[in-house]
Design a protein around this motif. Sequence first.
Motif, PDB file in Angstrom:
ATOM      1  N   VAL A 196      -4.834  -9.943  -6.067  1.00 44.50           N
ATOM      2  CA  VAL A 196      -4.512  -8.752  -6.859  1.00 44.50           C
ATOM      3  C   VAL A 196      -5.413  -7.547  -6.536  1.00 44.50           C
ATOM      4  O   VAL A 196      -4.898  -6.455  -6.267  1.00 44.50           O
ATOM      5  CB  VAL A 196      -4.489  -9.079  -8.375  1.00 44.50           C
ATOM      6  N   PRO A 197      -6.761  -7.698  -6.528  1.00 47.59           N
ATOM      7  CA  PRO A 197      -7.589  -6.516  -6.236  1.00 47.59           C
ATOM      8  C   PRO A 197      -7.322  -5.936  -4.846  1.00 47.59           C
ATOM      9  O   PRO A 197      -7.359  -4.718  -4.662  1.00 47.59           O
ATOM     10  CB  PRO A 197      -9.020  -7.034  -6.323  1.00 47.59           C
ATOM     11  N   ALA A 223       3.087  -4.907 -11.454  1.00 47.91           N
ATOM     12  CA  ALA A 223       4.225  -4.118 -10.956  1.00 47.91           C
ATOM     13  C   ALA A 223       3.728  -2.894 -10.191  1.00 47.91           C
ATOM     14  O   ALA A 223       2.710  -2.303 -10.538  1.00 47.91           O
ATOM     15  CB  ALA A 223       5.082  -3.670 -12.147  1.00 47.91           C
ATOM     16  N   GLY A 224       4.438  -2.564  -9.139  1.00 49.62           N
ATOM     17  CA  GLY A 224       4.106  -1.354  -8.391  1.00 49.62           C
ATOM     18  C   GLY A 224       3.276  -1.626  -7.158  1.00 49.62           C
ATOM     19  O   GLY A 224       3.326  -0.858  -6.193  1.00 49.62           O
ATOM     20  N   TYR A 225       2.516  -2.722  -7.169  1.00 47.21           N
ATOM     21  CA  TYR A 225       1.716  -2.999  -5.960  1.00 47.21           C
ATOM     22  C   TYR A 225       1.746  -4.455  -5.511  1.00 47.21           C
ATOM     23  O   TYR A 225       1.329  -4.770  -4.402  1.00 47.21           O
ATOM     24  CB  TYR A 225       0.266  -2.536  -6.143  1.00 47.21           C
ATOM     25  N   MET A 226       2.210  -5.363  -6.380  1.00 48.87           N
ATOM     26  CA  MET A 226       2.354  -6.750  -5.900  1.00 48.87           C
ATOM     27  C   MET A 226       3.771  -7.234  -6.197  1.00 48.87           C
ATOM     28  O   MET A 226       4.218  -7.233  -7.334  1.00 48.87           O
ATOM     29  CB  MET A 226       1.340  -7.701  -6.559  1.00 48.87           C
ATOM     30  N   ARG A 227       4.471  -7.615  -5.141  1.00 50.98           N
ATOM     31  CA  ARG A 227       5.827  -8.152  -5.296  1.00 50.98           C
ATOM     32  C   ARG A 227       5.726  -9.668  -5.197  1.00 50.98           C
ATOM     33  O   ARG A 227       5.376 -10.205  -4.148  1.00 50.98           O
ATOM     34  CB  ARG A 227       6.718  -7.576  -4.176  1.00 50.98           C
ATOM     35  N   GLU A 232      -5.700  -2.186  -4.333  1.00 47.75           N
ATOM     36  CA  GLU A 232      -6.404  -1.209  -3.479  1.00 47.75           C
ATOM     37  C   GLU A 232      -5.484  -0.690  -2.361  1.00 47.75           C
ATOM     38  O   GLU A 232      -5.458   0.496  -2.066  1.00 47.75           O
ATOM     39  CB  GLU A 232      -7.645  -1.915  -2.902  1.00 47.75           C
ATOM     40  N   GLN A 233      -4.724  -1.614  -1.760  1.00 47.30           N
ATOM     41  CA  GLN A 233      -3.821  -1.234  -0.672  1.00 47.30           C
ATOM     42  C   GLN A 233      -2.597  -0.480  -1.199  1.00 47.30           C
ATOM     43  O   GLN A 233      -1.947   0.259  -0.468  1.00 47.30           O
ATOM     44  CB  GLN A 233      -3.286  -2.487   0.042  1.00 47.30           C
ATOM     45  N   GLY A 234      -2.242  -0.772  -2.471  1.00 45.78           N
ATOM     46  CA  GLY A 234      -1.014  -0.193  -3.051  1.00 45.78           C
ATOM     47  C   GLY A 234       0.214  -1.021  -2.763  1.00 45.78           C
ATOM     48  O   GLY A 234       1.325  -0.652  -3.157  1.00 45.78           O
ATOM     49  N   GLU A 235       0.040  -2.155  -2.093  1.00 42.10           N
ATOM     50  CA  GLU A 235       1.184  -3.022  -1.785  1.00 42.10           C
ATOM     51  C   GLU A 235       0.744  -4.393  -1.305  1.00 42.10           C
ATOM     52  O   GLU A 235      -0.382  -4.557  -0.824  1.00 42.10           O
ATOM     53  CB  GLU A 235       2.081  -2.399  -0.705  1.00 42.10           C
ATOM     54  N   GLY A 236       1.658  -5.358  -1.427  1.00 41.10           N
ATOM     55  CA  GLY A 236       1.404  -6.723  -0.959  1.00 41.10           C
ATOM     56  C   GLY A 236       2.449  -7.655  -1.547  1.00 41.10           C
ATOM     57  O   GLY A 236       3.021  -7.381  -2.601  1.00 41.10           O
TER      58      GLY A 236
END
Length: 256
Positions: A125-126, A173-177, A130-134
């Motif tokens: 998660v962190p 939501a928004g950065y981890m799918r 930080e990346q904004g996606e994953g």
Amino acid sequence: MSIEGRSIIITGGTSGIGEGCTRHFAELGAKVVTASIQREEGEALQDELRDAGHDVTFVYTDMTDEAQVAALVQRAVELHGRVDGACSNAGAWIEGTVEEFNDRAWDLVMGVNVRGNFLLAKHLVPVYREQGEGVLIITTSTAAYVGFPAHALYCASKSALVALIRCLTKDHAGYMRTVGLCPGTIDTPMLAKSAEGFDQPIDELYAEVAQKIPVKRLGQPEDVAKAAAFLLSDDAGFIAGSTVFLEGGTLALPPW
Ligand SMILES: NC(=O)c1ccc[n+]([C@@H]2O[C@H](COP(=O)([O-])OP(=O)(O)OC[C@H]3O[C@@H](n4cnc5c(N)ncnc54)[C@H](O)[C@@H]3O)[C@@H](O)[C@H]2O)c1
């Protein structure tokens, strides 16, 4: 449907489905960090795939040990600068009814299947924020939906993951799918172990089981690996919080 150049972690990546993923993702040009508690197999797989020109690193990781899980994620970041996706696939299987299980059995199955997934998510998660996606793909099982005989612990552990996938989707939501991948009967060492309890020769047993599956064959690790590669890719960008079923139609069968 490309994962070329992507930094991907696979847990339980040195046997069965996970090994299939390691091989397939490497062949697709991903930068693969493959992890498990099979040091010898892991190093051999790493060397074989590196000799073939692929970018594969084996990292010994016991998914029940938080420090080792944190170190796995850290290692992928150090090696490749980021983590684009992870296949949380490591799993433990044990047969028995509730009366037969002791705390050791509970700790093994819940430890690997539930806590292991929980810990990997916690440490990804962190990085993803930080990346904004994953992407996080969690391997469930048809056992999450069917009461297989003498499988209470394994079934309960896989059902827990369905809820975990939903919660991770909402909370990050928004950065981890997060997506579930639900295999049916796949031809792996784990399946062979589960077949040991039958009197029949394994080939006969597998042929009989294959006839019961609507597509008339067992799944192969490559079947799961191809689906996982799609789910990791941007083409699957609208799939989140749900589970993709890969069971040859088994769950469509009537119960009698
Ligand atoms: N084979 C099937 O029919 C089937 C069906 C549905 C779901 N699954 C699930 O698919 C996943 C892969 O199963 P498989 O059939 O390839 O099994 P497998 O036994 O061939 O592979 C399991 C992998 O998990 C690793 N592992 C076990 N404990 C670990 C731990 N503590 N830390 C790190 N790694 C650990 C092993 O080293 C191995 O690499 C599992 O989650 C399993 O529950 C399998």
